[in-house]
Design a protein around this motif. Structure first.
Motif, PDB file in Angstrom:
ATOM      1  N   UNK A 161       2.141   5.317  -3.665  1.00  0.00           N
ATOM      2  CA  UNK A 161       2.522   6.568  -3.952  1.00  0.00           C
ATOM      3  C   UNK A 161       2.853   7.667  -2.899  1.00  0.00           C
ATOM      4  N   UNK A 162       3.198   6.892  -1.542  1.00  0.00           N
ATOM      5  CA  UNK A 162       3.253   7.503  -0.344  1.00  0.00           C
ATOM      6  C   UNK A 162       4.815   7.643  -0.346  1.00  0.00           C
ATOM      7  N   UNK A 163       5.211   8.133   0.963  1.00  0.00           N
ATOM      8  CA  UNK A 163       6.672   8.113   1.611  1.00  0.00           C
ATOM      9  C   UNK A 163       7.172   6.931   0.976  1.00  0.00           C
ATOM     10  N   UNK A 164       8.521   6.955   0.635  1.00  0.00           N
ATOM     11  CA  UNK A 164       9.158   5.570   0.250  1.00  0.00           C
ATOM     12  C   UNK A 164       9.452   4.790   1.374  1.00  0.00           C
ATOM     13  N   UNK A 165       9.297   3.523   1.214  1.00  0.00           N
ATOM     14  CA  UNK A 165       9.788   2.736   2.047  1.00  0.00           C
ATOM     15  C   UNK A 165      10.486   1.657   1.454  1.00  0.00           C
ATOM     16  N   UNK A 166      11.955   1.946   1.572  1.00  0.00           N
ATOM     17  CA  UNK A 166      12.670   0.864   0.461  1.00  0.00           C
ATOM     18  C   UNK A 166      12.653  -0.454   0.911  1.00  0.00           C
ATOM     19  N   UNK A 167      12.194  -1.001   1.989  1.00  0.00           N
ATOM     20  CA  UNK A 167      11.805  -2.462   2.228  1.00  0.00           C
ATOM     21  C   UNK A 167      10.713  -3.066   1.355  1.00  0.00           C
ATOM     22  N   UNK A 168       9.763  -1.909   0.995  1.00  0.00           N
ATOM     23  CA  UNK A 168       8.510  -2.477   0.115  1.00  0.00           C
ATOM     24  C   UNK A 168       8.820  -2.276  -1.236  1.00  0.00           C
ATOM     25  N   UNK A 169       8.380  -3.399  -2.102  1.00  0.00           N
ATOM     26  CA  UNK A 169       8.424  -2.933  -3.478  1.00  0.00           C
ATOM     27  C   UNK A 169       6.977  -2.746  -4.245  1.00  0.00           C
ATOM     28  N   UNK A 170       6.900  -1.548  -4.175  1.00  0.00           N
ATOM     29  CA  UNK A 170       5.434  -1.011  -4.575  1.00  0.00           C
ATOM     30  C   UNK A 170       5.612  -0.413  -5.910  1.00  0.00           C
ATOM     31  N   UNK A 171       6.705  -0.429  -6.563  1.00  0.00           N
ATOM     32  CA  UNK A 171       6.835   0.619  -7.608  1.00  0.00           C
ATOM     33  C   UNK A 171       6.338  -0.067  -8.940  1.00  0.00           C
ATOM     34  N   UNK A 172       6.015  -1.333  -8.740  1.00  0.00           N
ATOM     35  CA  UNK A 172       5.449  -1.937 -10.069  1.00  0.00           C
ATOM     36  C   UNK A 172       4.297  -1.539 -10.530  1.00  0.00           C
ATOM     37  N   UNK A 173       3.190  -1.297  -9.401  1.00  0.00           N
ATOM     38  CA  UNK A 173       2.109  -0.938  -9.858  1.00  0.00           C
ATOM     39  C   UNK A 173       2.026   0.229 -10.876  1.00  0.00           C
TER      40      UNK A 173
END
Lengths: 452, 452, 452
Positions: free
Chosen positions: B33-45
């Motif tokens: 939920x923090x600053x977006x880091x486009x190299x990570x895919x954390x949005x599935x949570x």
């Protein structure tokens, strides 16, 4: 509709016919909802928006609809006209939003998908907020006219400046949850209408008040608004910003509710809680969080925004609303100034601060996702938030005032003093109590059942 | 709040200020939920948890809130204080859950995401269950104090033994839907508080009862709890276990409802249905399914668990509750012993059996996902379920008893006999009936409208 | 249950025991809900169906349940028996749907997953529609018997012809949202039952009517049905078809609501709105959109279908229903003929037209997804829609009539004239009003509280 001598019926049927033709001329499915093309992967759009869309949809019909059933003799009108306005605006705003979206493009058709429906609901929310300001004092014909014009003004306020590229300020401000474009706009538009429609009789009606069960019905509305507000604020976002918008909104609303309970009791001379505050001011945290829901305000910042919103809203209901009614003849049935107006402004101020202190370093890859204009400094971004608010309020107040004068024309079924806040005017709600029942219960009960 | 001479207000404002500071010191957004880091895919949570979180959230505010509106003169207090406690516990448990989660780690900050919010709601559920045991007999100040302490005890019961690695039993038992840690814990904690607060006057009050429409309001709560219970039990799981938890819970609840209708009628001397059973015992299948929702109990096993839960719960309401009230002076307003206490224990027993007969062969790749301790046999796993229950119940009863004695101190606004089950004590609910209305309807109706 | 001398209880307990055994013999988890196999990716099934399933589930219990609470003395029975029937049918239809699904396959077990639960809810919807036709005039025993038989007939109507491969027409018609198999079938089955059960006393009862708050309770049902109808119509679909089904249904419902308001007012002699229309006819757009929700009817086509549905439904409530009651002795408590019957037929006609004009070019890759029979022309596809409707109506009317005669046997607790539309028959709803309260309020109020 109701005793409107057929005007509302005629208006609705004509409007529906026109809308049908305009849909035929202008509206098509977007590719994501069109014929299947197995080589494209467009099906994620629905999965991304649909659950959130449904939450927002519930807010419109159950949330707003039941929140307004607090009036003891206007339950049918509250939930019923809310239903009618929602449906009418879904159709009408699909067209108007679409036309404004075409400005500057060469596309000649409005292509709709689930996101269009979500955007239609945002227009609905704006109209329903204004409805709250004139609840029980405007006839259905007046409400439909108001909605028709307001949807256009709402779009003007969002898209103003687009054709004039050099003053393109609004589209590039940040307002994911609509503190500015939905809440502040809807509130001040509705308040302007209410001010123009003001009659002394509105403040004297003995029917403007709640009774025990109507207050419990209203809590259904409050709670569904509260529960699905995170979807409202996070709906248009995606990625970590959407995630953050959910967290910020839940926190802001929670703090707002706790503080509202505290202030409601302390401002009462017997230290008792007031249902008006619990039903309304608890939601101010959602309004005020709107413009900065996807910004990095930190969890404690979200709590702070919610707490201040509770303060502004509860004190507004308690002290400011009676003053405004007495001094500037503003009768605001649902207190939208306290729930949407001031908390909306507070939300924009909070977003201006958050924008002004934002840095590329803090926001990383989402900095220009959120602050689209790459030529401005952070400080300027903050300033534009405030400047934009001024423009939006200007459009709302001017638009609402003109709409109010239009609605006051004798042709639109103005309500007389006895017709205010009263379902019997527009609804067939006479009980068919049988004779032996009436006998058994005493004749008073017949009247009572109709009323309570 | 209410006639609490400002104590509730002061307590809430101080608590909110402290929470604000503690959030500033301790709480941050998780990376998802923090600053977006486009190299990570954390949005599935968010996509994985959010729809389920919203369902659980509805259970807290609409489900518990309206279920408790069955009391004819306590609708505001039921839905209102439920709202307040939910919001307060969301904030407070975010901190306490976070601190307990840090035990044994080097992390100095609480990182929150949508899963933290879901876990906060589980703490909320625990507190709301206890609230049901003292509904209408505890003042808001007492409720806030109770919630503050209970959240700590709840975390103790989950994390006990973590610092003492050799008795680390609780974290490694299986209880996906909280039969043990939420339902049994919340029920016995609340019952212990209720037992200590017991006064003869609680059983004599003429206000403890429902009327026709308050029973229908309560059904809103029942049905939303019933409907979203699969999300509650499946929420923390993923993969095929989550899928199975949904199926098991729907089946268990369905069987439970059918059997409850049958037993409610047959235990009544005139063979009539009792709304208390339909509102409550129909949900026992969700409680009892909690601990084994993600286990392979087979569809028929789920039906069996639900059927037995209906039996235990309905008979509990009908026969055991009056006995407990008479013989051990336990006044349990909502019957949480019958809905959460005994069915919770039943759920743990069911899970112990399911764990004891589990084999690697049956569970394949999820065996050690579900039964985390790789050094135990299946039989031992079953035994640990029971041992853990004993520990949880011990903490609940001791914690609840001590909390009860604390709440009994004269400083916390104890309710007098006339103030029990009565909204007028804390809420401004006097009707403003105009004179001509009062005349028309007879003066009795004024009283009536306030009451009914 | 109720004054049924234990018959309902016995029936439910025996049925539950049999269902338990049958589940043990026949039902297993599908692989997507079974032991985890990390090499398979089956977990998307749940994500694809679960949010939509929950929406549909809410429609069953809150939607249908509260819609029927409009009756002033039958709120418990409406929401309560709706609850019981839903749970019973979830269990029973899981078995029956499963057995019918096995026809022609070698599978000996019913494998259930979230999709099976969604399909169970579709069977539930069918039964609840029929329930509406006999609301307040059938005893619980009769309702359970009816549900048991109807679930079988419902499956027959879906699967007819499967064993006779050459007349396999129904499985290959298109009806994603169940205009034909759910709404038309459920309505005409229920109407046939109602016709057989007809007694003169049903039309004379003074209890068949609403009062102010019961009408507001009913709006909870209406709005949740309206809100989640897009999930109902889109549930079984996927890809762009699901997306399109959502859009079409929202548009159809919106237009339907606007037109219903217009027509409700214009058909009243005082131009007032009738709550019966607002509660029911506003939903006809969802029914009528069912069969063609996933077809390319264009947005304006969806509006047109909704508008016509409003016309048919409102005029049906206003003019046709009294005629049918007078002339063919059909007493239809909830007006299911106007909400589900005629709009269902309208929906099939609309789908026939849409199918007849469909081309491979328009539908691209989804043409044979939607129109499964590759040997038919588009015109033939349209014809089969109508032919299939005739078969479905035939099965519904014959099945319903036979069921009606079975229910009329004196053994099933037929209701006497005084027992119609009255909760006191089956529910323990006598108020325990204390003596001093009764004194204070006047003795009439005692009666009043029970009633209102």
């Amino acid at each position: 509709m109701g005793n409107t001598r057929g005007k509302a019926t005629a208006l609705l049927l004509v409007a529906q016919a026109i809308i049908l033709v305009l849909f035929g001329l202008f509206v098509d499915y977007d590719v994501a909802a069109g014929p299947r093309n197995n080589s494209l992967t467009t099906h994620t759009t629905l999965a991304h928006y649909y659950p959130i869309y449904q939450d927002v949809h519930v807010m419109m019909l159950i949330g707003f609809g039941f929140l307004m059933t607090f009036l003891k003799r206007h339950g049918f009108g509250s939930v019923g006209f809310n239903f009618l306005l929602t449906c009418y605006v879904i159709e009408w705003s699909t067209l108007v939003n679409g036309w404004f979206g075409m400005i500057g493009s060469n596309e000649g058709r409005i292509l709709i998908d689930i996101k269009s429906l979500l955007e239609a609901d945002f227009a609905v929310a704006t109209v329903l907020i204004s409805f709250g300001a004139v609840l029980g004092v405007a006839s259905p014909v007046q409400l439909i006219m108001m909605a028709t014009i307001e949807v256009v003004c709402y779009n003007v306020s969002i898209y103003v400046g687009i054709p004039l590229k050099h003053i393109i300020i609004l589209k590039q401000v940040t307002d994911v949850g609509g503190s500015m474009f939905i809440h502040a706009f809807g509130a001040y538009f509705g308040l302007a209408v209410a001010r123009v429609l003001y009659k002394k009789s509105q403040t004297l009606s003995k029917k403007e008040g709640s009774e025990y069960h109507s207050d419990i019905f209203a809590m259904i509305g409050t709670l569904f608004l509260w529960l699905y507000w995170p979807s409202f604020n996070a709906g248009p976002a995606s990625g970590t910003e959407r995630h953050r918008a959910v967290i910020n909104t839940v926190l802001s609303l929670s703090a707002c509710t706790v503080v509202t309970f505290a202030l409601s009791a302390v401002t009462d001379k017997k230290n008792k809680l007031d249902m008006v505050h619990i039903q309304n001011a608890t939601l101010a945290g959602g309004v005020a969080m709107g413009a900065s829901a996807d910004l990095i305000v930190q969890p404690f910042g979200a709590l702070l925004i919610g707490s201040v919103a509770a303060l502004v809203s509860t004190l507004g209901f308690k002290y400011l609303q009676p003053i405004l009614q007495r001094n500037i003849k503003l009768h605001d049935t649902c207190g939208v100034h306290n729930l949407h107006g001031m908390p909306g402004i507070l939300g924009v101020v909070a977003s201006a601060i958050a924008a002004a202190i934002a840095t590329q370093e803090t926001y990383k890859d989402s900095y220009h996702e959120l602050f689209k204009n790459t030529t401005r400094t952070s400080g300027q971004n903050g300033g534009y938030q405030i400047a934009s608010l001024a423009v939006v309020l200007g459009i709302a107040i001017i638009g609402g005032t003109l709409t109010g004068f239009l609605l006051k024309l004798p042709v639109w079924d103005n309500l007389s003093a006895e017709e205010l806040f009263e379902d019997e005017v527009f609804w067939d709600c006479v009980e068919t109590v049988s004779e032996d029942e009436a006998e058994q219960n005493g004749s008073n009960d017949k009247q009572h059942e109709v009323v309570a």
